[in-house]
Design a protein around this motif. Structure first.
Motif, PDB file in Angstrom:
ATOM      1  N   TYR A  54      30.028  47.478  38.784  1.00  0.00           N
ATOM      2  CA  TYR A  54      30.690  47.075  37.830  1.00  0.00           C
ATOM      3  C   TYR A  54      31.825  47.967  37.542  1.00  0.00           C
ATOM      4  O   TYR A  54      33.015  47.575  37.400  1.00  0.00           O
ATOM      5  N   LEU A  55      31.694  49.141  37.575  1.00  0.00           N
ATOM      6  CA  LEU A  55      32.857  50.081  37.096  1.00  0.00           C
ATOM      7  C   LEU A  55      33.973  49.923  38.040  1.00  0.00           C
ATOM      8  O   LEU A  55      35.129  50.041  37.971  1.00  0.00           O
ATOM      9  N   ALA A  56      33.551  49.974  39.382  1.00  0.00           N
ATOM     10  CA  ALA A  56      34.608  49.836  40.458  1.00  0.00           C
ATOM     11  C   ALA A  56      35.571  48.590  40.307  1.00  0.00           C
ATOM     12  O   ALA A  56      36.528  48.538  40.335  1.00  0.00           O
ATOM     13  N   THR A  57      34.641  47.339  39.993  1.00  0.00           N
ATOM     14  CA  THR A  57      35.363  46.149  39.764  1.00  0.00           C
ATOM     15  C   THR A  57      36.392  46.241  38.563  1.00  0.00           C
ATOM     16  O   THR A  57      37.520  45.955  38.610  1.00  0.00           O
ATOM     17  N   TYR A  58      35.898  46.970  37.460  1.00  0.00           N
ATOM     18  CA  TYR A  58      36.499  46.886  36.397  1.00  0.00           C
ATOM     19  C   TYR A  58      37.995  48.046  36.467  1.00  0.00           C
ATOM     20  O   TYR A  58      38.834  47.734  35.947  1.00  0.00           O
ATOM     21  N   ASN A  59      37.710  49.077  37.144  1.00  0.00           N
ATOM     22  CA  ASN A  59      38.661  50.023  37.421  1.00  0.00           C
ATOM     23  C   ASN A  59      39.910  49.421  38.183  1.00  0.00           C
ATOM     24  O   ASN A  59      41.095  49.912  38.336  1.00  0.00           O
ATOM     25  N   ASP A  60      39.561  48.195  38.850  1.00  0.00           N
ATOM     26  CA  ASP A  60      40.498  47.439  39.960  1.00  0.00           C
ATOM     27  C   ASP A  60      41.774  46.786  39.005  1.00  0.00           C
ATOM     28  O   ASP A  60      43.000  46.799  39.234  1.00  0.00           O
ATOM     29  N   ASP A  61      41.328  46.471  37.610  1.00  0.00           N
ATOM     30  CA  ASP A  61      42.234  46.023  36.846  1.00  0.00           C
ATOM     31  C   ASP A  61      41.887  46.163  35.396  1.00  0.00           C
ATOM     32  O   ASP A  61      41.359  45.274  34.580  1.00  0.00           O
TER      33      ASP A  61
END
Length: 82
Positions: free
Chosen positions: A44-51
């Motif tokens: 989730y954090l990786a996805t969140y940090n993309d945008d």
């Protein structure tokens, strides 16, 4: 200059971020182990940090100061029954 409300702090933003993870991710998925949960959160954090989206204070400095003034008035006008 960044104004931080006197009734809150960066800790509130951290707490809000963890609540966001809980609401949007953890509660919507099932996890069979601690490792699975940890991997899920990292995903989730990786996805969140993309945008990433910044957290924005909703009240102006004047609204916060007025709120503190109202609280101060309430405290100062209380009758002490000791």
């Amino acid at each position: 200059v960044h104004f931080t409300p006197t009734s809150a702090s960066w800790v509130n933003l951290v707490e809000r971020f963890f609540a966001l993870i809980s609401e949007r991710w953890i509660k919507r998925n099932s996890h069979r182990s601690t490792r699975e949960l940890e991997a899920s959160i990292k995903g989730y954090l990786a996805t969140y940090n993309d945008d990433p989206k910044p957290f924005v204070w909703r009240k102006t400095a004047n609204q916060i100061i007025a709120s503190i003034a109202r609280l101060s008035d309430k405290i100062n006008n209380k009758t002490n029954f000791c």
